[in-house]
Design an enzyme around this catalytic site. Structure first.
Site, PDB file in Angstrom:
ATOM      1  N   LYS A 164       4.675  -4.018 -14.475  1.00 17.77           N
ATOM      2  CA  LYS A 164       4.361  -5.427 -14.222  1.00 17.77           C
ATOM      3  C   LYS A 164       3.059  -5.815 -14.916  1.00 17.77           C
ATOM      4  O   LYS A 164       2.950  -6.901 -15.501  1.00 17.77           O
ATOM      5  CB  LYS A 164       4.258  -5.685 -12.707  1.00 17.77           C
ATOM      6  CG  LYS A 164       5.606  -5.662 -12.014  1.00 17.77           C
ATOM      7  CD  LYS A 164       5.485  -5.690 -10.492  1.00 17.77           C
ATOM      8  CE  LYS A 164       6.871  -5.545  -9.858  1.00 17.77           C
ATOM      9  NZ  LYS A 164       6.828  -5.377  -8.402  1.00 17.77           N
ATOM     10  N   GLN A 170       2.754  -4.915  -3.432  1.00 17.18           N
ATOM     11  CA  GLN A 170       3.852  -4.015  -3.822  1.00 17.18           C
ATOM     12  C   GLN A 170       4.462  -3.329  -2.595  1.00 17.18           C
ATOM     13  O   GLN A 170       3.748  -2.763  -1.763  1.00 17.18           O
ATOM     14  CB  GLN A 170       3.319  -2.969  -4.813  1.00 17.18           C
ATOM     15  CG  GLN A 170       4.376  -2.035  -5.352  1.00 17.18           C
ATOM     16  CD  GLN A 170       5.440  -2.755  -6.183  1.00 17.18           C
ATOM     17  OE1 GLN A 170       5.131  -3.588  -7.020  1.00 17.18           O
ATOM     18  NE2 GLN A 170       6.708  -2.427  -5.943  1.00 17.18           N
ATOM     19  N   ASP A 194       6.587 -13.871  -5.258  1.00 16.94           N
ATOM     20  CA  ASP A 194       7.779 -13.132  -4.824  1.00 16.94           C
ATOM     21  C   ASP A 194       8.768 -14.046  -4.108  1.00 16.94           C
ATOM     22  O   ASP A 194       9.927 -13.685  -3.937  1.00 16.94           O
ATOM     23  CB  ASP A 194       7.380 -12.008  -3.850  1.00 16.94           C
ATOM     24  CG  ASP A 194       7.178 -10.674  -4.558  1.00 16.94           C
ATOM     25  OD1 ASP A 194       7.778 -10.474  -5.635  1.00 16.94           O
ATOM     26  OD2 ASP A 194       6.425  -9.844  -4.025  1.00 16.94           O
TER      27      ASP A 194
END
Ligand code: NDP
Length: 313
Positions: free
Chosen positions: A54, A98, A124
Site C-alpha cells: 500500500k 490495518q 476503507d
C-alpha cells in the site's frame, strides 16, 4: 479451460493511471499531496506485506502515505489515540488501520476503531456513517474490495442490471457492501452465509456469483451455472503439499510455484470452476490488486472532498 479470465491487475493499473493526474492537480492546488495515514499494530507477517504494497502503490500515484507503527502490546486505547490524532492532522486525508488487530484487544476492537475514524477520512468505507450512506446509495467512500469488483465487472463489460447476483458471505467489509453495490447496479441480489440451506441450489441460479467465504476452493463446479461470471474474493495461503496436489492438475504452473515457495495463494473458488464459468477472476491477480487501487482512489477522493474540490473530478 473455458472461462474468460477477468484481469484485475490490468484494470487496477488503469485506475492508478487515472489517479495520477488527479493527485497532481490536488498537490498543485493544496501545496501538498493527498495524504494517507496507515496504522499497523504488532508484527503480523501478511499485514507487513499488505502495508508495504500500500505504501509503494500510494507513492506511485503521487499520494504521501505514512506508516504509524504500534507494538504488539499496544492497547485499544493506544490505537484510538493514534486515530484521533490523525483525525485532526490536516496533512492526512485518509486513515487506514490495518486488520487484524491483535486478538488481545478483543473481538470488538475493529468496530471500536471504525466508530472513531472521521467518516471524511474513512478510506476503507467501514465507519457506521459511510456504511449507512452506502445503503442509501449515496456513499462517497465505499469499501475498497467490493468497489473494486464493481469496477472490474463494469470495465470487463459484464452486465449487472437485471442479472441475478449471488454473494456468498455477509461480512461488514466484503459480503454486505458487495451485495449493496450490486443492488445499486440494479442486480437482483441473494446473500448466502453459513446458515443458508441448500447453497448449491441458490448459487446455481447466479448470473454473477461472488465468493467471499474465506475457505479454500469452497465453490466447486456444482455450485456454478454454466457460463456464469464468478468473482473470487478469497485469499487463502495453502502450505500443505497434499492439498495443493489435489487442487491443481499435474503440470500446472501453480505446482511449480508451490515447489519454489513452499506455499501458494488459493481463492475461495476451486480451479475446476474455470471449466464451467463463462468468466472468472483469477487468484492471484483478480480482485486483490483492485483493492489497493480503490484504496488510493478513495484517498484522492477524500482529499478532494475535504478541500471542497469534488466538482473538479
Ligand atoms: P469473514 O470470515 O468475515 O466472512 C466469511 C463469510 O462467509 C461469513 O459471512 C460466513 O457466514 C460465510 N461462510 C462461512 N462458511 C460458509 C459456508 N459453509 N457456507 C456459506 N457461507 C459461509 O471473511 P471476509 O468477508 O473478511 O473475507 C472473505 C474472504 O475474502 C477471505 O478469504 C479474505 O481473505 C478475503 N478478502 C480478500 C480481500 C482482497 O483484497 N481480495 C479483502 C478482504 C478479504 P456467517 O456470517 O454465517 O459466519
Amino acid at each position: 479451460m473455458s472461462a474468460r479470465l477477468l484481469d484485475g491487475a490490468r484494470v487496477a493499473a488503469s485506475i492508478r493511471e487515472q489517479l495520477r493526474p488527479r493527485a497532481e492537480v490536488f498537490a498543485a492546488r493544496a501545496g501538498r499531496p493527498p495524504g494517507l495515514g496507515i496504522v499497523l499494530v504488532g508484527t503480523h507477517a501478511a499485514s507487513e506485506i499488505y502495508v508495504r504494497n500500500k505504501l509503494k502503490a500510494a507513492s506511485d500515484v503521487g499520494c504521501r502515505a505514512e506508516l504509524f507503527r504500534l507494538p504488539e502490546r499496544a492497547t485499544l486505547a493506544d490505537v484510538l489515540d493514534t486515530v484521533r490524532r490523525l483525525n485532526i492532522d490536516e496533512a492526512f486525508d485518509g486513515i487506514l488501520v490495518q486488520d487484524p488487530l491483535p486478538s488481545a484487544m478483543g473481538s470488538g476492537a475493529s468496530q471500536a476503531v471504525f466508530d472513531v475514524i472521521d467518516p471524511a477520512k474513512d478510506v476503507d468505507g467501514f465507519t457506521p456513517i459511510n456504511a449507512g450512506l452506502l445503503s442509501q446509495g449515496r456513499s462517497v467512500l465505499a469499501p475498497c474490495t467490493p468497489s473494486g469488483v464493481i469496477a472490474l465487472l463494469q470495465r470487463e463489460g459484464i452486465a449487472m442490471s437485471g442479472s441475478h447476483a449471488v454473494v456468498i458471505g455477509r461480512s461488514d467489509i466484503v459480503g454486505k457492501p458487495m451485495a449493496m453495490l450490486l443492488l445499486h447496479q440494479h442486480a437482483t441480489v441473494t446473500i448466502c452465509h453459513s446458515r443458508t440451506r441448500d447453497l448449491p441450489a441458490l448459487t446455481r441460479q447466479a448470473d454473477i456469483l461472488v465468493a467471499a467465504v474465506g475457505r479454500t476452493a469452497f465453490v466447486r463446479p456444482e455450485h456454478v451455472k454454466p457460463g456464469a461470471t464468478v468473482v473470487d474474493v478469497g485469499i487463502n495461503r495453502v502450505t500443505d503439499s497434499g492439498e495443493v496436489a489435489a487442487l491443481f492438475p499435474e503440470g500446472s504452473p501453480r505446482l511449480a510455484d508451490f515447489a519454489r515457495r513452499g506455499s501458494v495463494v488459493v481463492g475461495d473458488v476451486h480451479p475446476a470452476v474455470a471449466e464451467v464459468a463463462g468468466a472468472l477472476t483469477p487468484v492471484p491477480g483478480g480482485v486483490g490488486p483492485l483493492t489497493i487501487a480503490l484504496l488510493l482512489q478513495n484517498t484522492v477522493t477524500a482529499a478532494e472532498a475535504r478541500a471542497g474540490w469534488s466538482a473538479s473530478r
